[in-house]
Design an enzyme around this catalytic site. Structure first.
Site, PDB file in Angstrom:
ATOM      1  N   LYS A   1       0.816  -1.212   0.000  1.00 58.31           N
ATOM      2  CA  LYS A   1       0.000   0.000   0.000  1.00 58.31           C
ATOM      3  C   LYS A   1       0.857   1.273   0.000  1.00 58.31           C
ATOM      4  CE  LYS A   1      -1.351  -0.429   4.660  1.00 58.31           C
ATOM      5  NZ  LYS A   1      -0.380  -1.479   5.029  1.00 58.31           N
TER       6      LYS A   1
ATOM      7  N   ARG B   1      -7.119   1.732  11.200  1.00 60.84           N
ATOM      8  CA  ARG B   1      -6.706   0.353  11.443  1.00 60.84           C
ATOM      9  C   ARG B   1      -7.656  -0.361  12.393  1.00 60.84           C
ATOM     10  NH1 ARG B   1      -0.892   1.130  10.224  1.00 60.84           N
ATOM     11  NH2 ARG B   1       0.241  -0.811  10.364  1.00 60.84           N
TER      12      ARG B   1
ATOM     13  N   ARG C   1      12.586  -5.302   2.507  1.00 60.39           N
ATOM     14  CA  ARG C   1      12.401  -3.903   2.154  1.00 60.39           C
ATOM     15  C   ARG C   1      13.363  -2.965   2.869  1.00 60.39           C
ATOM     16  NH1 ARG C   1       6.329  -2.280   4.218  1.00 60.39           N
ATOM     17  NH2 ARG C   1       6.802  -2.240   6.423  1.00 60.39           N
TER      18      ARG C   1
ATOM     19  N   ARG D   1      13.542  -0.594   8.520  1.00 60.65           N
ATOM     20  CA  ARG D   1      12.691  -0.252   9.660  1.00 60.65           C
ATOM     21  C   ARG D   1      12.932  -1.185  10.848  1.00 60.65           C
ATOM     22  NH1 ARG D   1       6.650   0.661   7.589  1.00 60.65           N
ATOM     23  NH2 ARG D   1       6.332  -0.437   9.556  1.00 60.65           N
TER      24      ARG D   1
ATOM     25  N   ARG E   1       2.633  -7.817  14.016  1.00 57.40           N
ATOM     26  CA  ARG E   1       1.897  -6.874  13.163  1.00 57.40           C
ATOM     27  C   ARG E   1       0.820  -7.597  12.359  1.00 57.40           C
ATOM     28  NH1 ARG E   1       6.768  -4.627  10.267  1.00 57.40           N
ATOM     29  NH2 ARG E   1       5.353  -3.371   9.009  1.00 57.40           N
TER      30      ARG E   1
END
Ligand code: AMP
Length: 219
Positions: free
Chosen positions: A13, A88, A127, A161, A172
């Site tokens: 996203k 969320r 990532r 991250r 998560r």
């Protein structure tokens, strides 16, 4: 035009949001980015919420709503807003709805990025971001055009991250399945939920997203 991007962590996203910003001139509000900024600024909120963010827990609804309201006030003239990673929880969705309605606005579309769990882990664990401008990359799906050089700003420093590690990734997912997935029936009932298969090549996903947005703009 107000569009919510929904999907598990790593569903793409954020990247697709960046493309929408580029193509349509909308702004993107990512509560994750805002929280990371608060943490790196060591603001009162950042200090208070650092532990929760870094362990993959959802922070209190009112905290993210405050960040969203403050940022929306700063960008009140924008022609479109992309919400990335917000809402969320159903409680956040209701707060957002109430806030937009007080401005005479509404959510025009919700786009869900559908992707299977195995590819999510692969995406998250590969990532990285440019340390200078924050542009997002993935070693497998979206490498930099020139090895070690940011496509956007030419920077040569990259960061990973703190919450992209195996234990936190699992937490998560859990939060997504327990809380955020409840937003799908919530928005489906309102007939504004659109789905895109996010397991395709990034350009193909972008085309499918653009198709949805063009239809919403045209309707
Ligand atoms: P993200 O960059 O969207 O994956 O968010 C990173 C982390 O920030 C999440 O794991 C949560 O700890 C926190 N966070 C971001 N957005 C929200 C939200 N809307 N509600 C609660 N916590 C959030």
């Amino acid at each position: 035009m107000n569009i919510v991007l929904l999907g598990a962590p790593g569903s793409g996203k954020g990247t697709q949001g960046e493309y929408i910003v580029e193509k349509y001139g909308f702004i993107k509000l990512s509560t994750g980015d805002m929280l990371r900024q608060e943490i790196s600024n060591k603001s009162e909120m950042g200090v208070e919420l650092k532990q929760m963010v870094q362990s993959g827990l959802l922070v209190p609804d009112l905290a993210v709503m405050t960040l969203i309201e403050n940022n929306m006030k700063l960008h009140s003239n924008s022609k479109g807003v992309i919400f990335d990673g917000f809402p969320r929880t159903v409680a956040q969705a209701i707060l957002l709805e109430e806030y937009l309605s007080s401005l005479g606005k509404k959510i025009d579309a919700v786009i869900e990025f559908v992707v299977d769990e195995e590819s999510l882990v692969k995406r998250l664990s590969n990532r990285f971001n440019c340390a200078g401008c924050g542009a997002s990359y993935n070693k497998i799906y979206k490498p930099t055009k020139i090895d070690g050089v940011c496509d956007v700003c030419g920077g040569k420093e990259f960061v990973v991250r703190a919450d992209d590690n195996a234990d936190v990734i699992r937490k998560r997912f859990e939060e997504y399945m327990q809380q955020t997935a409840l937003l799908l029936p919530f928005y489906d009932q309102k007939k504004i939920l659109h789905k895109v298969v996010a397991d395709l090549a990034i350009d193909q996903v972008a085309k499918n997203v653009n198709f949805i947005i063009d239809n919403v703009i045209g309707s």
